[in-house]
Motif scaffolding. Structure first.
Motif, short mmCIF file in Angstrom:
data_model
loop_
_atom_site.label_atom_id
_atom_site.label_comp_id
_atom_site.label_asym_id
_atom_site.label_seq_id
_atom_site.Cartn_x
_atom_site.Cartn_y
_atom_site.Cartn_z
N UNK A 150 -0.57 -64.19 49.54
CA UNK A 150 0.77 -64.77 49.59
C UNK A 150 1.77 -63.67 49.30
N UNK A 151 2.76 -63.53 50.17
CA UNK A 151 3.78 -62.49 49.98
C UNK A 151 5.11 -63.18 49.72
N UNK A 152 5.54 -63.15 48.46
CA UNK A 152 6.78 -63.81 48.07
C UNK A 152 7.13 -63.37 46.66
N UNK A 153 8.34 -63.68 46.25
CA UNK A 153 8.77 -63.37 44.89
C UNK A 153 9.70 -64.46 44.38
N UNK A 154 10.00 -64.41 43.11
CA UNK A 154 10.90 -65.40 42.53
C UNK A 154 10.32 -66.81 42.57
N UNK A 155 11.19 -67.81 42.51
CA UNK A 155 10.75 -69.20 42.49
C UNK A 155 10.02 -69.59 43.77
N UNK A 156 10.34 -68.93 44.88
CA UNK A 156 9.66 -69.23 46.15
C UNK A 156 8.18 -68.88 46.06
N UNK A 157 7.85 -67.82 45.31
CA UNK A 157 6.45 -67.43 45.16
C UNK A 157 5.67 -68.48 44.38
N UNK A 158 6.26 -68.97 43.31
CA UNK A 158 5.60 -69.99 42.51
C UNK A 158 5.40 -71.27 43.31
N UNK A 159 6.42 -71.65 44.06
CA UNK A 159 6.32 -72.84 44.90
C UNK A 159 5.23 -72.67 45.95
N UNK A 160 5.16 -71.49 46.57
CA UNK A 160 4.15 -71.23 47.59
C UNK A 160 2.75 -71.27 46.99
N UNK A 176 5.53 -57.50 46.45
CA UNK A 176 6.15 -56.41 47.22
C UNK A 176 7.36 -55.84 46.47
N UNK A 177 7.13 -55.51 45.19
CA UNK A 177 8.20 -55.00 44.36
C UNK A 177 8.47 -55.95 43.19
N UNK A 178 9.62 -55.84 42.59
CA UNK A 178 10.00 -56.66 41.44
C UNK A 178 9.73 -58.13 41.72
N UNK A 179 9.06 -58.81 40.76
CA UNK A 179 8.67 -60.20 41.00
C UNK A 179 9.81 -61.20 40.88
N UNK A 180 10.87 -60.84 40.16
CA UNK A 180 12.05 -61.70 39.99
C UNK A 180 11.73 -63.04 39.33
N UNK A 181 10.74 -63.05 38.43
CA UNK A 181 10.34 -64.27 37.75
C UNK A 181 10.92 -64.34 36.35
N UNK A 182 11.02 -65.54 35.85
CA UNK A 182 11.28 -65.76 34.44
C UNK A 182 9.96 -65.60 33.70
N UNK A 183 10.02 -65.42 32.40
CA UNK A 183 8.78 -65.30 31.62
C UNK A 183 7.97 -66.59 31.69
N UNK A 184 8.66 -67.71 31.78
CA UNK A 184 7.97 -68.99 31.90
C UNK A 184 7.18 -69.07 33.20
N UNK A 185 7.75 -68.55 34.29
CA UNK A 185 7.05 -68.55 35.58
C UNK A 185 5.84 -67.62 35.54
N UNK A 186 5.99 -66.46 34.90
CA UNK A 186 4.85 -65.54 34.78
C UNK A 186 3.71 -66.17 34.00
N UNK A 187 4.07 -66.86 32.91
CA UNK A 187 3.06 -67.50 32.09
C UNK A 187 2.35 -68.62 32.85
N UNK A 188 3.09 -69.33 33.66
CA UNK A 188 2.51 -70.41 34.47
C UNK A 188 1.45 -69.84 35.41
N UNK A 189 1.75 -68.73 36.06
CA UNK A 189 0.79 -68.11 36.97
C UNK A 189 -0.41 -67.56 36.21
N UNK A 190 -0.16 -66.98 35.03
CA UNK A 190 -1.27 -66.46 34.22
C UNK A 190 -2.22 -67.58 33.81
N UNK A 191 -1.66 -68.70 33.38
CA UNK A 191 -2.49 -69.81 32.94
C UNK A 191 -3.36 -70.38 34.06
#
Length: 306
Positions: A150-160, A176-191
């Motif tokens: 999946x190639x995306x960043x920010x909230x669109x990446x989490x939604x995808x 593809x560079x800076x993820x543009x996520x909040x720490x909460x979004x990063x933690x969601x993906x980690x979990x």
């Protein structure tokens, strides 16, 4: 002098929305011109999905069949040209094609879709529509249970990521560079154990349009058989904005529930007026806008008959 034609409605765009509107208006005995440049966004793909009775149809065949059906209604004509100018106001619009033909109409319907903007990812164009896609609802079934990137960043990446999880558990997220996520979004993906790579993509390796792997600039090689990515889009034509139609930050035309824009007499339907980029949505919106347009024309004629 320009050739001139008088219509009840000019529809700019001959995709599912424009043709669905033309069918409704043709059956309502309205004089309609569908002007289309023949460059639909889905021309890059081999199959279109999710349209009941036509699942898996080739996009060009869908358009051919639609035109054949609409040909039964003689008040509708198709014009294979590009519209270069539009002017006027409710009840008296003029649309000009690249060949210098003027069409005068009482109402306008912009069914101009969206267009892809270039992305700085080497190799993406070679796989787009073959093994790289933008809509899991349209193409997720064909890639079910396969290893995907999946190639995306920010909230669109989490939604995808949340969406594609309905088709496969085997996916990797590349920002593809800076993820543009909040720490909460990063933690969601980690979990959820989603592998994430932020290094820029060097290129997408493929053969005959089928992706083999994604190579990152740090040397990481991610094998995969398919890609979903967040597209960069713009409205398929700048004419709606030039006509004064309100445009969202995402580039879509602002419409009400019936497809009316902020300009009297101008409607929009399909991808250019929605963020639901599927054939069946576009066709439904075109049909709904056509009913609204016909209702407006009938009401005006009724008032004139008093």
């Amino acid at each position: 002098m320009n050739e001139q034609k008088k219509m009840d409605v000019v529809i700019i765009g001959g995709g599912p929305a424009g043709m669905s509107a033309a069918l409704v208006l043709g059956r309502a005995r309205k004089r309609v011109a569908v002007i289309d440049a023949g460059l639909p966004r889905n021309r890059v793909t081999r199959e279109s999905h999710g349209f009941l009775t036509r699942d898996g149809i080739e996009p060009g065949e869908f358009r051919r069949m639609a035109r054949e059906e609409i040909a039964a209604y003689p008040s509708v004509q198709f014009v294979d040209e590009q519209v270069v100018a539009a002017a006027g106001s409710d009840g008296d619009f003029t649309v000009t094609t690249a060949q210098g033909v003027d069409f005068h109409s009482k109402k306008l319907l912009f069914a101009v879709g969206m267009k892809d903007l270039p992305q700085d990812i080497d190799g993406l164009s070679e796989v787009y529509g073959k093994s790289a896609f933008v809509c899991p609802y349209c193409d997720g079934w064909e890639l079910r249970d396969q290893p995907l990137v999946l190639i995306a960043k920010g909230s669109r990446a989490l939604h995808l990521a949340k969406t594609i999880a309905g088709w496969t558990d085997h996916f990797t997220l590349c920002t593809h560079g800076d993820d543009e996520w909040t720490e909460e979004e990063r933690e969601d993906l980690r979990q959820h154990g989603v592998p994430v790579f932020s290094a820029p993509i060097q290129r997408i390796e493929s053969q005959d349009g089928m992706v083999k792997h994604v190579l990152l600039e740090d040397g990481t090689e991610i094998p995969c058989t398919g890609i979903f990515f967040a597209p960069k889009l713009a409205t398929g034509s700048d004419l709606p904005q030039k006509m004064g139609c309100q445009i969202t930050d995402a580039g879509t035309i602002v419409v009400d529930a019936l497809g009316k824009t902020s300009v009297p007499g101008i409607y929009s339907a399909g991808d250019s007026a929605s963020d639901k980029y599927q054939l069946i949505f576009a066709a439904a919106l075109g049909s709904m806008a056509a009913v609204a347009i016909n209702g407006e024309l009938l009401a005006e004629a009724w008032e004139r008959g008093k």
